[in-house]
Scaffold this motif. Structure first.
Motif, PDB file in Angstrom:
ATOM      1  N   ALA A  23       0.837  -1.204   0.000  1.00 46.65           N
ATOM      2  CA  ALA A  23       0.000   0.000   0.000  1.00 46.65           C
ATOM      3  C   ALA A  23       0.869   1.249   0.000  1.00 46.65           C
ATOM      4  O   ALA A  23       1.894   1.315   0.700  1.00 46.65           O
ATOM      5  CB  ALA A  23      -0.926   0.016   1.219  1.00 46.65           C
ATOM      6  N   MET A  24       0.448   2.249  -0.772  1.00 50.52           N
ATOM      7  CA  MET A  24       1.129   3.550  -0.771  1.00 50.52           C
ATOM      8  C   MET A  24       0.095   4.647  -0.972  1.00 50.52           C
ATOM      9  O   MET A  24      -1.016   4.390  -1.448  1.00 50.52           O
ATOM     10  CB  MET A  24       2.205   3.612  -1.858  1.00 50.52           C
ATOM     11  N   SER A  25       0.452   5.863  -0.617  1.00 46.32           N
ATOM     12  CA  SER A  25      -0.517   6.959  -0.674  1.00 46.32           C
ATOM     13  C   SER A  25       0.140   8.258  -1.108  1.00 46.32           C
ATOM     14  O   SER A  25       1.363   8.431  -0.997  1.00 46.32           O
ATOM     15  CB  SER A  25      -1.166   7.155   0.700  1.00 46.32           C
ATOM     16  N   ASP A  26      -0.681   9.171  -1.622  1.00 46.39           N
ATOM     17  CA  ASP A  26      -0.284  10.559  -1.880  1.00 46.39           C
ATOM     18  C   ASP A  26       0.946  10.652  -2.784  1.00 46.39           C
ATOM     19  O   ASP A  26       1.963  11.249  -2.434  1.00 46.39           O
ATOM     20  CB  ASP A  26      -0.043  11.295  -0.557  1.00 46.39           C
ATOM     21  N   VAL A  27       0.818  10.081  -3.976  1.00 41.89           N
ATOM     22  CA  VAL A  27       1.884  10.166  -4.974  1.00 41.89           C
ATOM     23  C   VAL A  27       2.060  11.606  -5.452  1.00 41.89           C
ATOM     24  O   VAL A  27       3.177  12.055  -5.743  1.00 41.89           O
ATOM     25  CB  VAL A  27       1.572   9.231  -6.157  1.00 41.89           C
ATOM     26  N   HIS A  28       0.979  12.353  -5.560  1.00 41.17           N
ATOM     27  CA  HIS A  28       1.007  13.787  -5.870  1.00 41.17           C
ATOM     28  C   HIS A  28       1.932  14.148  -7.040  1.00 41.17           C
ATOM     29  O   HIS A  28       2.841  14.970  -6.915  1.00 41.17           O
ATOM     30  CB  HIS A  28       1.400  14.592  -4.640  1.00 41.17           C
ATOM     31  N   GLY A  29       1.688  13.512  -8.183  1.00 39.59           N
ATOM     32  CA  GLY A  29       2.394  13.908  -9.388  1.00 39.59           C
ATOM     33  C   GLY A  29       3.840  13.472  -9.475  1.00 39.59           C
ATOM     34  O   GLY A  29       4.545  13.881 -10.405  1.00 39.59           O
ATOM     35  N   CYS A  30       4.304  12.638  -8.555  1.00 36.44           N
ATOM     36  CA  CYS A  30       5.716  12.218  -8.549  1.00 36.44           C
ATOM     37  C   CYS A  30       5.850  10.903  -9.324  1.00 36.44           C
ATOM     38  O   CYS A  30       5.960   9.814  -8.746  1.00 36.44           O
ATOM     39  CB  CYS A  30       6.217  12.082  -7.114  1.00 36.44           C
ATOM     40  N   TYR A  31       5.878  11.026 -10.633  1.00 34.85           N
ATOM     41  CA  TYR A  31       5.880   9.866 -11.516  1.00 34.85           C
ATOM     42  C   TYR A  31       7.142   9.021 -11.361  1.00 34.85           C
ATOM     43  O   TYR A  31       7.071   7.783 -11.279  1.00 34.85           O
ATOM     44  CB  TYR A  31       5.738  10.338 -12.964  1.00 34.85           C
ATOM     45  N   ASP A  32       8.305   9.637 -11.327  1.00 34.21           N
ATOM     46  CA  ASP A  32       9.551   8.875 -11.235  1.00 34.21           C
ATOM     47  C   ASP A  32       9.578   8.021  -9.967  1.00 34.21           C
ATOM     48  O   ASP A  32       9.991   6.851  -9.993  1.00 34.21           O
ATOM     49  CB  ASP A  32      10.758   9.815 -11.253  1.00 34.21           C
ATOM     50  N   GLU A  33       9.158   8.606  -8.856  1.00 40.04           N
ATOM     51  CA  GLU A  33       9.138   7.852  -7.600  1.00 40.04           C
ATOM     52  C   GLU A  33       8.117   6.709  -7.662  1.00 40.04           C
ATOM     53  O   GLU A  33       8.361   5.618  -7.121  1.00 40.04           O
ATOM     54  CB  GLU A  33       8.816   8.790  -6.433  1.00 40.04           C
ATOM     55  N   LEU A  34       6.996   6.946  -8.317  1.00 40.36           N
ATOM     56  CA  LEU A  34       5.970   5.901  -8.466  1.00 40.36           C
ATOM     57  C   LEU A  34       6.508   4.717  -9.264  1.00 40.36           C
ATOM     58  O   LEU A  34       6.320   3.557  -8.875  1.00 40.36           O
ATOM     59  CB  LEU A  34       4.738   6.480  -9.153  1.00 40.36           C
ATOM     60  N   VAL A  35       7.183   4.990 -10.363  1.00 38.89           N
ATOM     61  CA  VAL A  35       7.744   3.920 -11.187  1.00 38.89           C
ATOM     62  C   VAL A  35       8.823   3.167 -10.414  1.00 38.89           C
ATOM     63  O   VAL A  35       8.889   1.932 -10.439  1.00 38.89           O
ATOM     64  CB  VAL A  35       8.311   4.504 -12.493  1.00 38.89           C
ATOM     65  N   ASP A  36       9.672   3.889  -9.686  1.00 37.05           N
ATOM     66  CA  ASP A  36      10.731   3.254  -8.919  1.00 37.05           C
ATOM     67  C   ASP A  36      10.158   2.356  -7.827  1.00 37.05           C
ATOM     68  O   ASP A  36      10.664   1.245  -7.588  1.00 37.05           O
ATOM     69  CB  ASP A  36      11.640   4.315  -8.304  1.00 37.05           C
ATOM     70  N   VAL A  37       9.097   2.826  -7.167  1.00 36.53           N
ATOM     71  CA  VAL A  37       8.476   2.014  -6.116  1.00 36.53           C
ATOM     72  C   VAL A  37       7.875   0.736  -6.695  1.00 36.53           C
ATOM     73  O   VAL A  37       7.990  -0.344  -6.091  1.00 36.53           O
ATOM     74  CB  VAL A  37       7.409   2.845  -5.375  1.00 36.53           C
ATOM     75  N   HIS A  38       7.262   0.817  -7.860  1.00 41.50           N
ATOM     76  CA  HIS A  38       6.730  -0.403  -8.478  1.00 41.50           C
ATOM     77  C   HIS A  38       7.868  -1.389  -8.794  1.00 41.50           C
ATOM     78  O   HIS A  38       7.686  -2.612  -8.646  1.00 41.50           O
ATOM     79  CB  HIS A  38       5.937  -0.051  -9.737  1.00 41.50           C
ATOM     80  N   ARG A  39       9.008  -0.872  -9.227  1.00 35.63           N
ATOM     81  CA  ARG A  39      10.145  -1.750  -9.483  1.00 35.63           C
ATOM     82  C   ARG A  39      10.580  -2.445  -8.200  1.00 35.63           C
ATOM     83  O   ARG A  39      10.834  -3.660  -8.196  1.00 35.63           O
ATOM     84  CB  ARG A  39      11.306  -0.933 -10.064  1.00 35.63           C
ATOM     85  N   ARG A  40      10.647  -1.697  -7.102  1.00 32.82           N
ATOM     86  CA  ARG A  40      11.069  -2.289  -5.832  1.00 32.82           C
ATOM     87  C   ARG A  40      10.037  -3.289  -5.300  1.00 32.82           C
ATOM     88  O   ARG A  40      10.390  -4.296  -4.683  1.00 32.82           O
ATOM     89  CB  ARG A  40      11.337  -1.189  -4.805  1.00 32.82           C
ATOM     90  N   ILE A  41       8.771  -3.012  -5.534  1.00 39.44           N
ATOM     91  CA  ILE A  41       7.727  -3.956  -5.133  1.00 39.44           C
ATOM     92  C   ILE A  41       7.880  -5.267  -5.897  1.00 39.44           C
ATOM     93  O   ILE A  41       7.787  -6.365  -5.322  1.00 39.44           O
ATOM     94  CB  ILE A  41       6.333  -3.341  -5.357  1.00 39.44           C
ATOM     95  N   GLU A  42       8.104  -5.168  -7.197  1.00 40.98           N
ATOM     96  CA  GLU A  42       8.285  -6.385  -7.994  1.00 40.98           C
ATOM     97  C   GLU A  42       9.487  -7.192  -7.502  1.00 40.98           C
ATOM     98  O   GLU A  42       9.436  -8.423  -7.426  1.00 40.98           O
ATOM     99  CB  GLU A  42       8.447  -6.026  -9.467  1.00 40.98           C
ATOM    100  N   GLU A  43      10.567  -6.516  -7.164  1.00 38.09           N
ATOM    101  CA  GLU A  43      11.752  -7.206  -6.651  1.00 38.09           C
ATOM    102  C   GLU A  43      11.446  -7.884  -5.316  1.00 38.09           C
ATOM    103  O   GLU A  43      11.839  -9.035  -5.076  1.00 38.09           O
ATOM    104  CB  GLU A  43      12.906  -6.226  -6.488  1.00 38.09           C
TER     105      GLU A  43
END
Length: 262
Positions: A39-59
C-alpha cells in the motif's frame, strides 16, 4: 527544509468538500485472498518515484508465491510535476502477477469537480491545481494574465486533459476492507459503522480520527496527513510521507499477519 515545513503544515488550511452526492464504491476482499499486499498513498504527481516504487515492489515480491495486491490510497495529482503521467501509468495494467486497486483521494475528486464544473477554477488553483495543469501543457498563468474568461479556461482544460483520465478518476472506489484491515485515503469518522461513513469524511477527515482512531474493531491504513515518517496512532497507520517535498514514497506491506515497511 522550510519548504517541507510549509508543505507538512499546509493541511490546517484545507477545507473539505461539501455534501456527498453519488457515493463511491466500497470493496471487500477476504483476509487470505492475497499472499502479499503493498500500500502507498499521496503520490502527488511524482511519476519517477511511483515507477521506482513499483520496481522495488516487484523485486520484493519475486520470491512470494500466490496472488499479490498493490493498493493506492489516493491523491495522484497536484503538487508534483507529472500528474498526467501518474494518471496514465495507473490507468494501465499492473505488473504481471499483481492486481492493483486505486482508491480516490480528495485531490482527485477536486480535479473531477473542476473538469465538470470549472466555475471554481480560482478556488481550485489556490488549493493546489497549478502543477496539475502544467503537466498537461496548460499555461494557466498566461491565461489568467490575458483575462481569459471561465468559459475559455474551461475549453482549454477540456481540450488538454483527456476525458479518459477524468473518467478513470470518477470510477475509483473509496474504501477497501480486507478482514480487519481497512484501506482509505484520509481515515474514518470515529465510532461510525463503516457502511455509514460519508465519502467526504473518508477523503478529508483528520481530527478527531488522528487522535482517537477509528473506535471500531479495525486497523486503518491511510494517507492524507503528511509526516516526515509513517505515523502510528490508535488502530491506524498513516503512510503519507510527503513525497513531493521529501522524495520519500512509503510502501506498507502486509504478508500474512506481518505488517512492515518497504
Amino acid at each position: 527544509m522550510g519548504y517541507m515545513f510549509n508543505y507538512l503544515g499546509r493541511w490546517r488550511q484545507q477545507i473539505p468538500i461539501l455534501a456527498d452526492r453519488k457515493q463511491r464504491a466500497r470493496l471487500t476482499f477476504a483476509e487470505g485472498d492475497f499472499a502479499a499486499v503493498y500500500a502507498m498513498s499521496d503520490v502527488h504527481g511524482c511519476y519517477d518515484e511511483l515507477v521506482d516504487v513499483h520496481r522495488r515492489i516487484e523485486e520484493d515480491a519475486a520470491r512470494i508465491q500466490g496472488p499479490k495486491l498493490i493498493v493506492m490510497l489516493g491523491d495522484y495529482v497536484d503538487r508534483g510535476p507529472d500528474s498526467s503521467a501518474v494518471l496514465e501509468f495507473l490507468s494501465k495494467n499492473p505488473p504481471p502477477g499483481f492486481q492493483r486497486l486505486v482508491l480516490c483521494g480528495n485531490h482527485d475528486a477536486e480535479l473531477v469537480k473542476l473538469y465538470r464544473k470549472p466555475a471554481g477554477i480560482l478556488e481550485w488553483l489556490g488549493f493546489a491545481g497549478t502543477e496539475t495543469l502544467h503537466s498537461y501543457g496548460i499555461d494557466i498563468e498566461h491565461l489568467l494574465q490575458s483575462a481569459a474568461g471561465t468559459e475559455t479556461i474551461a475549453r482549454v482544460i477540456r481540450n488538454m486533459i483527456p476525458e479518459r483520465h477524468i473518467q478513470f478518476l470518477e470510477s475509483l472506489p473509496i474504501m477497501l476492507r480486507m478482514g480487519r484491515v481497512v484501506f482509505v485515503h484520509a481515515g474514518v469518522r470515529p465510532g461510525i459503522d463503516l457502511k455509514k461513513q460519508k465519502d467526504s469524511d473518508l477523503m478529508w477527515i483528520r481530527q478527531p480520527f488522528l487522535d482517537e482512531g477509528p473506535q471500531l474493531p479495525v486497523l486503518v491504513i491511510h494517507g492524507h496527513t503528511p509526516g516526515r515518517a509513517p505515523t502510528f496512532g490508535p488502530q491506524r497507520i498513516g503512510i503519507d510521507t510527503a513525497v513531493s517535498a521529501t522524495g520519500r514514497l512509503t510502501v506498507l506491506t502486509i504478508k500474512g499477519t506481518r505488517v512492515g515497511l518497504l
